[in-house]
Design a protein around this motif. Structure first.
Motif, PDB file in Angstrom:
ATOM      1  N   CYS A 269      72.153   5.589  21.471  1.00 37.39           N
ATOM      2  CA  CYS A 269      71.161   4.995  20.579  1.00 37.39           C
ATOM      3  C   CYS A 269      69.889   4.743  21.379  1.00 37.39           C
ATOM      4  O   CYS A 269      69.911   4.026  22.389  1.00 37.39           O
ATOM      5  N   THR A 270      68.782   5.312  20.930  1.00 35.73           N
ATOM      6  CA  THR A 270      67.548   5.301  21.715  1.00 35.73           C
ATOM      7  C   THR A 270      66.509   4.329  21.194  1.00 35.73           C
ATOM      8  O   THR A 270      65.462   4.156  21.804  1.00 35.73           O
TER       9      THR A 270
ATOM     10  N   ARG B 215      79.494  -1.282  24.051  1.00 33.35           N
ATOM     11  CA  ARG B 215      78.955  -1.701  25.346  1.00 33.35           C
ATOM     12  C   ARG B 215      77.770  -0.859  25.807  1.00 33.35           C
ATOM     13  O   ARG B 215      76.747  -1.397  26.224  1.00 33.35           O
ATOM     14  N   ASP B 216      77.863   0.444  25.753  1.00 31.37           N
ATOM     15  CA  ASP B 216      76.815   1.307  26.297  1.00 31.37           C
ATOM     16  C   ASP B 216      75.818   1.753  25.244  1.00 31.37           C
ATOM     17  O   ASP B 216      75.092   2.729  25.440  1.00 31.37           O
ATOM     18  N   ASN B 217      75.782   1.042  24.108  1.00 29.61           N
ATOM     19  CA  ASN B 217      74.837   1.328  23.029  1.00 29.61           C
ATOM     20  C   ASN B 217      74.963   2.764  22.539  1.00 29.61           C
ATOM     21  O   ASN B 217      73.976   3.495  22.427  1.00 29.61           O
ATOM     22  N   MET B 218      76.193   3.156  22.255  1.00 27.35           N
ATOM     23  CA  MET B 218      76.482   4.459  21.691  1.00 27.35           C
ATOM     24  C   MET B 218      76.858   4.312  20.218  1.00 27.35           C
ATOM     25  O   MET B 218      77.209   3.231  19.752  1.00 27.35           O
TER      26      MET B 218
ATOM     27  N   THR C 271      71.623   1.928  13.641  1.00 22.75           N
ATOM     28  CA  THR C 271      70.703   1.139  12.825  1.00 22.75           C
ATOM     29  C   THR C 271      70.567  -0.267  13.389  1.00 22.75           C
ATOM     30  O   THR C 271      69.468  -0.822  13.475  1.00 22.75           O
ATOM     31  N   ASN C 272      71.696  -0.880  13.744  1.00 24.39           N
ATOM     32  CA  ASN C 272      71.719  -2.215  14.310  1.00 24.39           C
ATOM     33  C   ASN C 272      72.550  -2.207  15.590  1.00 24.39           C
ATOM     34  O   ASN C 272      73.467  -1.413  15.741  1.00 24.39           O
ATOM     35  N   ARG C 273      72.235  -3.120  16.475  1.00 28.65           N
ATOM     36  CA  ARG C 273      72.968  -3.194  17.744  1.00 28.65           C
ATOM     37  C   ARG C 273      74.324  -3.834  17.564  1.00 28.65           C
ATOM     38  O   ARG C 273      75.275  -3.518  18.290  1.00 28.65           O
TER      39      ARG C 273
END
Length: 278
Positions: free
Chosen positions: A244-245, A192-195, A54-56
């Protein structure tokens, strides 16, 4: 009365008091304007969070009541669940009197965190806190966590006996100095890798206080995360590890209602011997 989880450090008799009534997720604490307020930064706190795309970032704010040049701790642990083995959280400590990030450090910060309105304050600097990629030793831990952790199955591991759970202490940043007394500071945590991943975020100091009454925040999260370390349930569908896309966040799947956490402390400060005696 309501009971919530506590992270306890056995060999040094230290513990983090729960900063929320239950795990957070979704829109909870997604910006500096919606940050979780740390009620007293001079004591130890923690909360559980599922980053569901939902949020980074996940944000925390607090007033530096410890005085000028007081010390502040930031730690992020990941539950020992195989699908989360590659998770590496990073964090920023933001506020007045802190140095400016250099270009290399700024480029590590996700765009959503870069765009947060907190940077509108010209007095604010920041310290970048990073998880090492190599977690096969506990060399990245500070003094306190080093005494409570060991290498297990080829990975630095922290065992919490109160709830009987294991976590990977991926980020351990102690002795961060807060220069300005009474000022507002922020912490932003991201993967870190937006997972997507489950995280336990620890903050404050090593001073424990389970007696002083506090009205801790209740997250809006409606995802079932009571068995956070998945000791009794498989929550891989409800809280998966995915990239996360930028599309829709991960919605809850199923209704895992078993496996109530056995590591408990009452919100008002009463320490519980079990889930039923609060």
């Amino acid at each position: 009365s309501l009971c919530v989880g506590v992270i306890q450090f056995p060999s040094i008799t230290k513990a983090h008091r729960p900063a929320t009534t239950k795990p957070s997720c979704g829109v909870d604490y997604g910006s500096s304007e919606d940050a979780l307020t740390l009620l007293d930064p001079t004591m130890s706190w923690s909360f559980k969070h599922y980053a569901d795309c939902t949020n980074r970032g996940t944000w925390i704010s607090f007033e530096n009541t410890g005085g000028a040049d007081s010390s502040f701790y930031v730690g992020v642990l990941v539950p020992v669940i195989d699908r989360f083995r590659d998770v590496r959280p990073n964090a920023l400590l933001i506020g007045p009197g802190l140095p400016s990030l250099n270009d290399e450090e700024w480029n590590i910060v996700p765009e959503e965190v870069q765009a947060d309105p907190v940077w509108g304050n010209a007095e604010y600097g920041a310290i970048l806190l990073q998880s090492p990629e190599d977690q096969t030793t506990c060399d990245h831990l500070g003094t306190v966590m080093s005494e409570a952790s060991t290498v297990r199955n080829g990975r630095c591991d922290f065992y919490e006996p109160f709830g009987g759970s294991n976590s990977w202490p991926t980020l351990d940043a102690d002795n961060n100095i807060l220069p300005v007394a009474g000022a507002t500071y922020y912490v932003a945590v991201w993967i870190r890798d937006n997972m997507s991943s489950k995280l336990s975020i620890a903050l404050g100091t090593w001073v424990e206080d389970f007696r002083t009454p506090f009205e801790v925040d209740e997250p809006s999260c409606d995802r079932v995360l009571n068995d956070f370390h998945e000791k009794e349930t498989d929550q891989s569908e409800n809280s998966p590890y995915v990239q996360c896309t930028g599309d829709d966040p991960i919605g809850p799947v199923g209704n895992e209602t078993s496996g109530e956490a056995t590591d408990s402390v009452c919100v008002k400060g009463q320490v519980c011997e079990s889930d039923t005696n609060c």
